[in-house]
Motif scaffolding. Sequence first.
Motif, short mmCIF file in Angstrom:
data_model
loop_
_atom_site.label_atom_id
_atom_site.label_comp_id
_atom_site.label_asym_id
_atom_site.label_seq_id
_atom_site.Cartn_x
_atom_site.Cartn_y
_atom_site.Cartn_z
N MET A 18 0.82 -1.22 0.00
CA MET A 18 0.00 0.00 0.00
C MET A 18 0.85 1.27 0.00
O MET A 18 0.41 2.31 -0.46
N TYR A 19 2.10 1.19 0.49
CA TYR A 19 2.94 2.39 0.58
C TYR A 19 3.81 2.61 -0.65
O TYR A 19 4.12 3.74 -1.01
N TYR A 20 4.21 1.55 -1.33
CA TYR A 20 5.29 1.67 -2.30
C TYR A 20 4.95 2.41 -3.58
O TYR A 20 5.84 2.75 -4.37
N ALA A 21 3.70 2.74 -3.82
CA ALA A 21 3.38 3.64 -4.93
C ALA A 21 4.00 5.01 -4.66
O ALA A 21 4.36 5.74 -5.60
N ILE A 22 4.15 5.36 -3.39
CA ILE A 22 4.83 6.61 -3.01
C ILE A 22 6.34 6.42 -3.13
O ILE A 22 7.04 7.26 -3.70
N LYS A 212 -0.91 -5.97 -10.59
CA LYS A 212 -0.17 -6.90 -11.45
C LYS A 212 1.20 -6.34 -11.84
O LYS A 212 2.10 -7.09 -12.22
N VAL A 213 1.35 -5.03 -11.76
CA VAL A 213 2.64 -4.39 -12.04
C VAL A 213 3.46 -4.26 -10.77
O VAL A 213 4.65 -4.58 -10.75
N LEU A 214 2.83 -3.80 -9.70
CA LEU A 214 3.55 -3.50 -8.46
C LEU A 214 4.02 -4.75 -7.73
O LEU A 214 5.16 -4.80 -7.24
N ALA A 215 3.17 -5.77 -7.63
CA ALA A 215 3.53 -6.96 -6.86
C ALA A 215 4.82 -7.62 -7.36
O ALA A 215 5.71 -7.92 -6.56
N PRO A 216 4.99 -7.85 -8.68
CA PRO A 216 6.25 -8.43 -9.16
C PRO A 216 7.47 -7.54 -8.86
O PRO A 216 8.56 -8.06 -8.59
#
Length: 288
Positions: A18-22, A212-216
């Motif tokens: 939840m944080y790593y988009a930042i 699907k982009v962030l998890a990998p």
Amino acid sequence: MLKKISVAHSPDADDIFMYYAIKFGWVTPKDAVFENIADDIESLNQATLKGEYDICAISFALYPFVKDEYALLKTAVSFGEGYGPKLIRKKETKLKRNFKVALSGEFTTNALLFRIAYPEAKITYMNFLDIEKAVIDGTVDAGVLIHESILTYSSELEVEREIWDIWLELSGGDLPLPLGGMCLRRSLPLHSAIDYENTLIKAVDVANKNRKVLAPMLLEKGLIRVDAKLLDNYLDLYANDNSVKMSEIQYKALDKLYELGYKHGFYENLIKAEDYLIPSEYEELRNK
């Protein structure tokens, strides 16, 4: 020069997700730079009691103790719906009324519910990563597993009771189980607080929509303790559409949690969750 704002979260998969988009720069606040710190949830609870961070992930059960210093955020929340922490023991064993149990921290939500349900149990607190081993080694008779360990525990162990079932019995049913959320220091300027909360809401939403982009990416960088399949299962549970912004039924669940804590003598005052949110309507009035 942009102001630095400390944002603390746990190292478990849903908080990182939840944080790593930042962290990756997909979402940014207007007038600040977020500096993230990762620590286990009880360490974050204790740090919030001391006022160490500007924004911090907490167990929902902690919030009544810090309500005067921190506002409750509407986003990055984890609720269980038919699932949650598990009270486990070794197979072929029976628990006595005063069994010794390992919990992940005094101020965790699972500890509050466990203490209501098992008032005679002898409690020891330890890092959640050490609980499974402590049960297997016989250091304790049982333990409450949280985070990814609810999906990966040893075949030597079995579930004595689901914390979800305790919650159903205590709450009367039909409400999700409140586990964790975030809070923000009240001394921050209101217009900044609104921006920081909106940034976090956007980050959780962007992460959820781009899973699907962030998890990998997180797996490739070695930031997650489980494999791809377990990560997918775990995010289904704790980082999903219901994590983006709290709903009315989630507020009702929080109010029930605080009512139970008050009724059983854990809180001095009975509070309503929505009374402690950031008044985001201020920004709308300010812009008119």
